[in-house]
Design a protein around this motif. Structure first.
Motif, short mmCIF file in Angstrom:
data_model
loop_
_atom_site.label_atom_id
_atom_site.label_comp_id
_atom_site.label_asym_id
_atom_site.label_seq_id
_atom_site.Cartn_x
_atom_site.Cartn_y
_atom_site.Cartn_z
N ILE A 271 -1.66 -1.26 -16.12
CA ILE A 271 -1.31 -2.14 -15.01
C ILE A 271 -1.45 -3.57 -15.54
CG2 ILE A 271 -1.95 -2.90 -12.70
CD1 ILE A 271 -0.74 -0.14 -12.74
N LYS A 272 -0.32 -4.29 -15.57
CA LYS A 272 -0.29 -5.56 -16.29
C LYS A 272 -0.24 -6.81 -15.41
CE LYS A 272 -0.34 -4.71 -20.76
NZ LYS A 272 -1.31 -5.35 -21.67
N ASN A 273 0.03 -6.67 -14.11
CA ASN A 273 0.08 -7.87 -13.28
C ASN A 273 -0.55 -7.60 -11.92
OD1 ASN A 273 2.18 -6.95 -11.36
ND2 ASN A 273 3.54 -7.06 -13.13
N THR A 274 -0.77 -8.67 -11.17
CA THR A 274 -1.50 -8.60 -9.91
C THR A 274 -0.75 -7.77 -8.87
OG1 THR A 274 -2.44 -10.77 -10.36
CG2 THR A 274 -2.61 -9.95 -8.12
N GLU A 275 0.56 -7.92 -8.80
CA GLU A 275 1.32 -7.16 -7.81
C GLU A 275 1.21 -5.66 -8.05
OE1 GLU A 275 5.87 -6.82 -6.07
OE2 GLU A 275 5.09 -8.75 -6.71
N GLN A 276 1.24 -5.25 -9.32
CA GLN A 276 1.06 -3.83 -9.64
C GLN A 276 -0.33 -3.37 -9.21
OE1 GLN A 276 2.10 -2.67 -13.69
NE2 GLN A 276 3.64 -4.28 -13.78
N MET A 277 -1.34 -4.20 -9.40
CA MET A 277 -2.70 -3.86 -8.97
C MET A 277 -2.74 -3.60 -7.47
SD MET A 277 -5.16 -6.48 -11.11
CE MET A 277 -6.66 -5.84 -10.35
N ILE A 278 -2.12 -4.50 -6.71
CA ILE A 278 -2.14 -4.36 -5.24
C ILE A 278 -1.42 -3.08 -4.82
CG2 ILE A 278 -1.34 -5.38 -3.07
CD1 ILE A 278 -1.64 -8.14 -4.45
N LEU A 279 -0.24 -2.82 -5.38
CA LEU A 279 0.51 -1.62 -5.02
C LEU A 279 -0.29 -0.36 -5.32
CD1 LEU A 279 4.05 -2.65 -6.36
CD2 LEU A 279 3.33 -2.50 -3.98
N ALA A 280 -0.97 -0.32 -6.48
CA ALA A 280 -1.71 0.87 -6.88
C ALA A 280 -2.99 1.07 -6.07
CB ALA A 280 -2.05 0.80 -8.36
N THR A 281 -3.42 0.03 -5.32
CA THR A 281 -4.65 0.12 -4.53
C THR A 281 -4.36 0.57 -3.11
OG1 THR A 281 -5.34 -1.81 -5.84
CG2 THR A 281 -6.83 -1.13 -4.12
N ARG A 282 -3.12 0.83 -2.78
CA ARG A 282 -2.73 1.19 -1.42
C ARG A 282 -3.48 2.42 -0.91
NH1 ARG A 282 -2.54 1.86 3.04
NH2 ARG A 282 -0.78 1.94 4.51
N TYR A 283 -3.84 3.35 -1.79
CA TYR A 283 -4.48 4.60 -1.35
C TYR A 283 -5.81 4.36 -0.65
CZ TYR A 283 -1.10 6.86 -4.46
OH TYR A 283 0.06 7.29 -5.07
N ILE A 284 -6.52 3.28 -0.97
CA ILE A 284 -7.82 3.04 -0.35
C ILE A 284 -7.81 1.78 0.52
CG2 ILE A 284 -9.08 4.25 -2.18
CD1 ILE A 284 -9.88 1.48 -3.28
N GLU A 289 -4.78 -4.74 5.34
CA GLU A 289 -5.30 -5.28 4.09
C GLU A 289 -4.21 -5.32 3.02
OE1 GLU A 289 -9.96 -3.81 4.06
OE2 GLU A 289 -8.36 -2.39 3.55
N PHE A 290 -3.46 -4.23 2.95
CA PHE A 290 -2.40 -4.13 1.96
C PHE A 290 -1.34 -5.20 2.18
CE2 PHE A 290 1.73 -2.23 0.68
CZ PHE A 290 1.49 -2.09 -0.68
N ASP A 291 -0.89 -5.35 3.42
CA ASP A 291 0.14 -6.35 3.73
C ASP A 291 -0.36 -7.76 3.45
OD1 ASP A 291 1.87 -4.35 4.48
OD2 ASP A 291 1.42 -4.52 6.63
N ASN A 292 -1.63 -8.03 3.81
CA ASN A 292 -2.19 -9.36 3.57
C ASN A 292 -2.25 -9.69 2.08
OD1 ASN A 292 -2.53 -9.84 6.29
ND2 ASN A 292 -4.70 -9.24 6.32
N CYS A 293 -2.66 -8.72 1.29
CA CYS A 293 -2.73 -8.92 -0.17
C CYS A 293 -1.34 -9.14 -0.76
CB CYS A 293 -3.39 -7.73 -0.85
SG CYS A 293 -5.18 -7.85 -1.00
N ASP A 298 -1.34 -16.42 -3.08
CA ASP A 298 -2.21 -16.29 -4.25
C ASP A 298 -2.69 -14.84 -4.31
OD1 ASP A 298 -4.01 -16.45 -6.30
OD2 ASP A 298 -5.16 -18.12 -5.46
N LYS A 299 -1.86 -13.98 -4.87
CA LYS A 299 -2.15 -12.55 -4.89
C LYS A 299 -3.42 -12.24 -5.67
CE LYS A 299 2.55 -10.76 -4.23
NZ LYS A 299 3.11 -12.01 -3.74
N LYS A 300 -3.68 -13.00 -6.73
CA LYS A 300 -4.88 -12.77 -7.54
C LYS A 300 -6.14 -12.94 -6.70
CE LYS A 300 -7.14 -12.44 -11.56
NZ LYS A 300 -8.53 -12.63 -11.14
N THR A 301 -6.19 -14.01 -5.93
CA THR A 301 -7.35 -14.23 -5.07
C THR A 301 -7.44 -13.14 -4.01
OG1 THR A 301 -7.24 -16.63 -5.39
CG2 THR A 301 -8.40 -15.85 -3.43
N GLY A 302 -6.30 -12.70 -3.48
CA GLY A 302 -6.29 -11.67 -2.46
C GLY A 302 -6.89 -10.36 -2.94
N ILE A 303 -6.47 -9.88 -4.10
CA ILE A 303 -6.99 -8.59 -4.59
C ILE A 303 -8.43 -8.73 -5.07
CG2 ILE A 303 -6.09 -8.86 -6.94
CD1 ILE A 303 -6.24 -5.58 -4.90
#
Length: 423
Positions: A271-284, A289-293, A298-303
């Motif tokens: 996982i190389k960027n912040t958006e990929q991190m957010i998408l992969a965290t959807r399960y929990i 929370e997901f939509d806000n992130c 500033d996606k980095k601050t959000g996640i």
């Protein structure tokens, strides 16, 4: 990584083993280490290529980074000692060995450096069948065994293992995922056709629903977004891959079987960027929370804030992030099919629950057990193998309402800053 080829062929090339004991056959194999971290710490890759109607070749590549090197004499050299065992069974009769093979790999170095130990192994496979191959790699110096399994499909000359994919320098590609705009060279000894059909599919797949969902399994319709033809020269041809999506090459218009080239996100399987991190965290994540992130400028601050709120401290957040996205990466390595491994049913369960205590493989699927076999409190996830022209690694979960409580318990543990089944 430097590659070194070995030709230590201490194996039974044409040996066919027939077991004569009259026992009731159970067409399954069980493994308590298959997807666990200690089993997967050995970086190894395997590929089956069908040369003709009776002979196939196994390509292997084993990184020596976790192998133990020892001195065996008074010289200044260190030696690795690896035993490689192969058991081949018909998919219809997993208990009986159709063929076996073995070899010994020894690497000598004065100053141990990381490199790949690679080579090939020939074995006999009849046409018209599917085979289950068990690979066991034993590090003699370390006294550690690593288990792997793969499918050999020789039902027709059109299937993906009738194609050998290399780069310009004839280095074999072991995976089915590639870089955008990568140039590959395709060889097929069993297909002398001069014309091949290439279908292109755009990426358009969504995340799987939770394991208790009553939502029906989505049906994938084989409708390419575009297509073209390509000519081969001396059973070999060159292809430049797309920026995203995937190509599927067929021998003719009358079949959907062929070889597929998947293009995932840059850096895959990591996982190389912040958006990929957010998408992969959807399960929990809760939907809000997901939509806000995802919509945060500033996606980095959000996640980062999401993990900090769960963990309560920077140090604990780092541990949770390392474990969670480590599982995402492993899911990509283990379960990728026509979509990234973390987006599949098995990837979803692996990320949230961790590696199962036992994996029972059957002809038509896998059963994952969390807990002891036979214990009524154990959690069981049955996966059914999907007949898919693009991949033999596509499985869907048989969803059930009884999985709702275990799912929420596992998700709640993550949301309390704890790792479910830290294995």
């Amino acid at each position: 990584m430097k590659k070194v080829r070995f030709i230590f062929y201490f194996f039974t090339l044409n040996c066919v083993v027939f077991l004569s004991c009259k026992t009731q056959k159970v067409n399954q194999t069980s493994n308590d280490r298959l997807y666990k971290k200690d089993n997967n710490e050995l970086s190894s890759q395997y590929l089956v290529y069908h040369i003709n109607d009776s002979v196939s070749r196994l390509f292997y590549e084993i990184s020596n980074d976790v192998l133990v090197y020892k001195k065996s004499d008074t010289s200044n050299f260190f030696y690795s000692h690896v035993k490689f065992f192969l058991k081949i069974s018909s998919e219809d009769d997993l208990d009986v060995a159709y063929d076996t093979a073995s070899l010994v790999i020894k690497d000598r170095q004065s100053d141990v450096k990381i490199k790949a130990l690679s080579g090939t192994l020939l074995f006999k496979l009849k046409s018209g069948l599917k085979y289950h191959i068990e690979v066991n790699v034993y590090d003699v110096n370390k006294k550690t065994r690593y288990a792997h399994s793969l499918l050999a499909d020789k039902t027709s000359k059109n299937t993906r293992q009738n194609f050998l994919i290399t780069d310009y320098h004839n280095n074999v590609f072991f995976t089915s995922y590639y870089k955008a705009q990568e140039v590959v060279y395709i060889r097929s000894d069993r297909n002398p056709e001069k014309l091949f059909m290439v279908d292109y599919f755009k990426p358009q797949f969504k995340l799987p629903p939770p394991p208790f969902s009553s939502e029906p399994m989505p049906h994938f319709s084989y409708k390419p977004d575009s297509f073209f033809s390509i000519y081969s020269n001396d059973n070999r041809f060159e292809l430049t891959l797309p920026n995203k999506g995937f190509y599927h090459i067929k021998t003719n218009e009358g079949t959907k079987e062929g070889v597929t080239f998947f293009i995932y996100e840059a850096g895959f399987p990591k996982i190389k960027n912040t958006e990929q991190m957010i998408l992969a965290t959807r399960y929990i994540m809760a939907k809000k929370e997901f939509d806000n992130c995802l919509n945060n400028p500033d996606k980095k601050t959000g996640i980062d804030n999401f993990w900090l709120e769960l963990s309560g401290s920077n140090e604990r957040a780092k541990q949770l992030i390392k474990k969670y996205y480590g599982r995402v990466q492993e899911a990509n390595k283990l379960f990728s099919s026509f979509q990234e491994g973390w987006k599949t049913d098995r990837g979803m369960i692996y990320i949230v629950f961790g590696a199962p205590n036992k994996v029972t493989k059957r002809k038509n699927g896998e059963i994952w057990t969390y807990g002891e076999t036979g214990n009524p409190n154990s959690i069981i996830f049955p996966f059914v193998k999907v007949i898919n022209p693009f991949t033999d690694n596509d499985f869907y979960l048989e969803r059930n309402e009884i999985l709702k409580m275990p799912w929420y318990q596992a998700v709640d543990m993550w949301r309390q800053g704890r790792i479910y089944l830290d294995n």
